[in-house]
Design a protein around this motif. Structure first.
Motif, PDB file in Angstrom:
ATOM      1  N   LYS A  79       2.629  -2.732 -23.439  1.00 12.65           N
ATOM      2  CA  LYS A  79       2.524  -3.294 -24.854  1.00 12.65           C
ATOM      3  C   LYS A  79       3.936  -4.279 -25.066  1.00 12.65           C
ATOM      4  O   LYS A  79       3.506  -5.283 -25.674  1.00 12.65           O
ATOM      5  CB  LYS A  79       2.514  -1.959 -25.883  1.00 12.65           C
ATOM      6  N   GLU A 124       3.775  -8.027 -26.091  1.00 11.99           N
ATOM      7  CA  GLU A 124       4.008  -8.489 -27.577  1.00 11.99           C
ATOM      8  C   GLU A 124       5.220  -9.460 -27.606  1.00 11.99           C
ATOM      9  O   GLU A 124       5.507 -10.277 -28.349  1.00 11.99           O
ATOM     10  CB  GLU A 124       4.288  -7.233 -28.211  1.00 11.99           C
ATOM     11  N   THR A 164       7.058 -12.037 -26.537  1.00 12.24           N
ATOM     12  CA  THR A 164       6.752 -13.333 -25.544  1.00 12.24           C
ATOM     13  C   THR A 164       7.521 -14.464 -26.513  1.00 12.24           C
ATOM     14  O   THR A 164       7.872 -14.277 -27.475  1.00 12.24           O
ATOM     15  CB  THR A 164       5.383 -13.541 -25.665  1.00 12.24           C
ATOM     16  N   ASN A 206       7.237 -13.826 -30.102  1.00 13.91           N
ATOM     17  CA  ASN A 206       6.370 -12.621 -30.213  1.00 13.91           C
ATOM     18  C   ASN A 206       5.130 -12.890 -30.904  1.00 13.91           C
ATOM     19  O   ASN A 206       4.600 -12.220 -31.619  1.00 13.91           O
ATOM     20  CB  ASN A 206       7.062 -11.924 -31.326  1.00 13.91           C
ATOM     21  N   GLY A 220       2.702 -12.857 -28.903  1.00 16.63           N
ATOM     22  CA  GLY A 220       1.734 -12.104 -27.986  1.00 16.63           C
ATOM     23  C   GLY A 220       1.024 -12.873 -26.924  1.00 16.63           C
ATOM     24  O   GLY A 220       0.944 -14.077 -27.052  1.00 16.63           O
ATOM     25  N   ASN A 242      -1.176 -15.695 -27.454  1.00 15.79           N
ATOM     26  CA  ASN A 242      -2.427 -15.574 -28.168  1.00 15.79           C
ATOM     27  C   ASN A 242      -2.925 -16.480 -29.423  1.00 15.79           C
ATOM     28  O   ASN A 242      -3.936 -16.638 -29.873  1.00 15.79           O
ATOM     29  CB  ASN A 242      -2.266 -14.345 -28.897  1.00 15.79           C
TER      30      ASN A 242
END
Length: 70
Positions: free
Chosen positions: A18, A22, A24, A33, A35, A55
């Motif tokens: 996790k 998250e 990143t 962050n 993701g 993401n």
């Protein structure tokens, strides 16, 4: 030239996975962050990397693990 050695990202405990997914940094978005998805872990030149896709934009993100990550 060293060879890329595949590792199993999903062998890490859930909490660790996790955190890596998250926490990143995306060079394309220039944001922290966001993701990452589709993580792949490997070792190259005695350094461990986790690579995935941002993401937000889908560009490849590479995280280099340091001793403090363990």
């Amino acid at each position: 030239m060293s060879e890329r050695i595949e590792r199993d990202f999903f062998a890490r405990d859930a909490e660790e996975q996790k955190a890596f997914l998250e926490q990143t940094w995306c060079d394309n978005c220039m944001e922290a962050n966001l993701g990452m998805g589709e993580p792949v872990e490997y070792e190259l030149n005695e350094t461990i990397f986790i690579e995935g896709k941002c993401n937000k934009c889908g560009e490849v993100i590479v995280t280099e693990l340091t001793d403090e990550d363990f």
